[in-house]
Motif scaffolding. Structure first.
Motif, short mmCIF file in Angstrom:
data_model
loop_
_atom_site.label_atom_id
_atom_site.label_comp_id
_atom_site.label_asym_id
_atom_site.label_seq_id
_atom_site.Cartn_x
_atom_site.Cartn_y
_atom_site.Cartn_z
N TRP A 66 20.09 -58.41 -1.36
CA TRP A 66 20.55 -58.75 -2.70
C TRP A 66 19.52 -58.54 -3.79
O TRP A 66 19.86 -58.18 -4.90
N LEU A 67 18.25 -58.81 -3.49
CA LEU A 67 17.21 -58.73 -4.52
C LEU A 67 16.56 -57.36 -4.50
O LEU A 67 16.34 -56.77 -3.45
N ALA A 68 16.24 -56.88 -5.67
CA ALA A 68 15.54 -55.60 -5.78
C ALA A 68 14.15 -55.73 -5.15
O ALA A 68 13.46 -56.72 -5.37
N GLN A 69 13.78 -54.75 -4.36
CA GLN A 69 12.47 -54.73 -3.71
C GLN A 69 11.65 -53.61 -4.32
O GLN A 69 12.19 -52.55 -4.64
N PRO A 70 10.34 -53.85 -4.46
CA PRO A 70 9.51 -52.74 -4.94
C PRO A 70 9.51 -51.60 -3.92
O PRO A 70 9.53 -51.84 -2.72
N GLY A 71 9.53 -50.40 -4.41
CA GLY A 71 9.50 -49.24 -3.53
C GLY A 71 8.09 -49.00 -3.02
O GLY A 71 7.14 -49.66 -3.43
N PRO A 72 7.95 -48.05 -2.11
CA PRO A 72 6.61 -47.73 -1.61
C PRO A 72 5.75 -47.17 -2.74
O PRO A 72 6.25 -46.60 -3.71
N LEU A 73 4.47 -47.35 -2.58
CA LEU A 73 3.54 -46.80 -3.57
C LEU A 73 3.52 -45.28 -3.47
O LEU A 73 3.70 -44.72 -2.38
N ALA A 74 3.29 -44.63 -4.58
CA ALA A 74 3.27 -43.17 -4.61
C ALA A 74 2.17 -42.60 -3.72
O ALA A 74 2.29 -41.49 -3.20
N SER A 75 1.11 -43.38 -3.51
CA SER A 75 0.00 -42.92 -2.69
C SER A 75 0.30 -42.95 -1.19
O SER A 75 -0.45 -42.37 -0.40
N HIS A 76 1.38 -43.60 -0.79
CA HIS A 76 1.73 -43.67 0.63
C HIS A 76 2.28 -42.34 1.12
O HIS A 76 3.14 -41.73 0.48
N GLN A 77 1.78 -41.91 2.24
CA GLN A 77 2.24 -40.67 2.86
C GLN A 77 3.64 -40.89 3.46
O GLN A 77 3.99 -42.01 3.81
N PRO A 78 4.44 -39.84 3.61
CA PRO A 78 5.77 -39.98 4.21
C PRO A 78 5.72 -40.63 5.60
O PRO A 78 6.58 -41.45 5.92
N TRP A 79 4.72 -40.30 6.42
CA TRP A 79 4.64 -40.90 7.75
C TRP A 79 4.34 -42.40 7.66
O TRP A 79 4.83 -43.18 8.48
N GLU A 80 3.58 -42.82 6.64
CA GLU A 80 3.30 -44.24 6.45
C GLU A 80 4.56 -44.99 6.05
O GLU A 80 4.79 -46.11 6.52
N ARG A 81 5.36 -44.38 5.22
CA ARG A 81 6.62 -45.00 4.79
C ARG A 81 7.57 -45.17 5.97
O ARG A 81 8.18 -46.22 6.13
N ARG A 82 7.69 -44.11 6.78
CA ARG A 82 8.57 -44.19 7.95
C ARG A 82 8.07 -45.23 8.94
O ARG A 82 8.84 -46.01 9.50
N LEU A 83 6.76 -45.25 9.16
CA LEU A 83 6.17 -46.20 10.10
C LEU A 83 6.34 -47.63 9.60
O LEU A 83 6.68 -48.54 10.38
N ALA A 84 6.14 -47.86 8.30
CA ALA A 84 6.30 -49.20 7.73
C ALA A 84 7.75 -49.66 7.87
O ALA A 84 8.02 -50.82 8.23
N HIS A 85 8.68 -48.76 7.59
CA HIS A 85 10.11 -49.09 7.71
C HIS A 85 10.45 -49.45 9.15
O HIS A 85 11.11 -50.47 9.41
N ALA A 86 9.99 -48.64 10.09
CA ALA A 86 10.25 -48.91 11.51
C ALA A 86 9.60 -50.23 11.94
O ALA A 86 10.20 -51.03 12.67
N MET A 87 8.38 -50.48 11.48
CA MET A 87 7.66 -51.70 11.83
C MET A 87 8.42 -52.94 11.35
O MET A 87 8.59 -53.90 12.09
N HIS A 88 8.91 -52.90 10.12
CA HIS A 88 9.64 -54.06 9.59
C HIS A 88 10.90 -54.33 10.41
O HIS A 88 11.19 -55.48 10.75
N TRP A 89 11.63 -53.29 10.77
CA TRP A 89 12.86 -53.51 11.53
C TRP A 89 12.55 -53.90 12.97
O TRP A 89 13.30 -54.67 13.58
N LEU A 90 11.44 -53.44 13.53
CA LEU A 90 11.02 -53.91 14.85
C LEU A 90 10.67 -55.40 14.81
O LEU A 90 11.02 -56.16 15.72
#
Length: 173
Positions: A66-90
């Motif tokens: 429901w609440l808006a979440q800040p997006g990833p920082l521009a400095s984050h690499q695509p692999w870091e974004r995917r890994l962070a997303h997977a980590m949160h859902w794990l």
């Protein structure tokens, strides 16, 4: 720098505190003897706080939706974004595994589990053979896995803060 909302920050740190507390109490309970005065007390509190954590995580998941979440920082690499997303859902998946297995342990004798003595959480189905043992093993594996991933999660936040010198950690503080 866009921070997480105060709601999300409180939910995040409350969840972390309860996870560590429940893990510590869980380890302590394993070594209690039958005649130890805490033999009945600690499991009662562990179950109640575990159910509280389950409710908190449910609120957290709804808040993420429901609440808006800040997006990833521009400095984050695509692999870091995917890994962070997977980590949160794990992390969420392991928490759900802990909640389900904890519920199965608490209701293995087909009796309801008390929530701080305020109300009972019913046993919704007939227990299966060795339910407490099977659910206990799943609970233990999920707990140790969760603590391991939480450690990696914390190390990643520290890496972003100290090595990358970005605002990843500051957004959750």
């Amino acid at each position: 720098m866009q921070k997480y909302s105060i709601t999300m920050r409180l939910l995040h740190w409350s969840t972390a505190l309860l996870v560590f507390g429940l893990f510590g109490v869980g380890l302590w309970m394993r070594n209690l003897g039958y005649y130890d005065p805490l033999y009945q007390v600690l499991p009662y509190w562990h179950k109640s706080v575990g159910f509280l954590l389950a409710g908190l995580v449910a609120v957290r998941l709804l808040s993420r939706w429901w609440l808006a979440q800040p997006g990833p920082l521009a400095s984050h690499q695509p692999w870091e974004r995917r890994l962070a997303h997977a980590m949160h859902w794990l992390l969420y998946g392991l928490l759900l595994g802990l909640f389900a297995s904890g519920y199965l342990i608490a209701t293995a004798d087909n009796r309801p589990a008390s929530f701080f003595g305020w109300f009972d959480i019913p046993a919704l189905f007939t227990a299966f053979e060795n339910q407490e043992d099977v659910a206990g093993l799943v609970h233990e594996v999920c707990a140790w896995s969760l603590i391991g991933l939480v450690a990696l999660h914390a190390l990643a936040a520290l890496k972003h803060h100290w090595l990358d010198r970005d605002h990843t950690l500051k957004r959750m503080l």
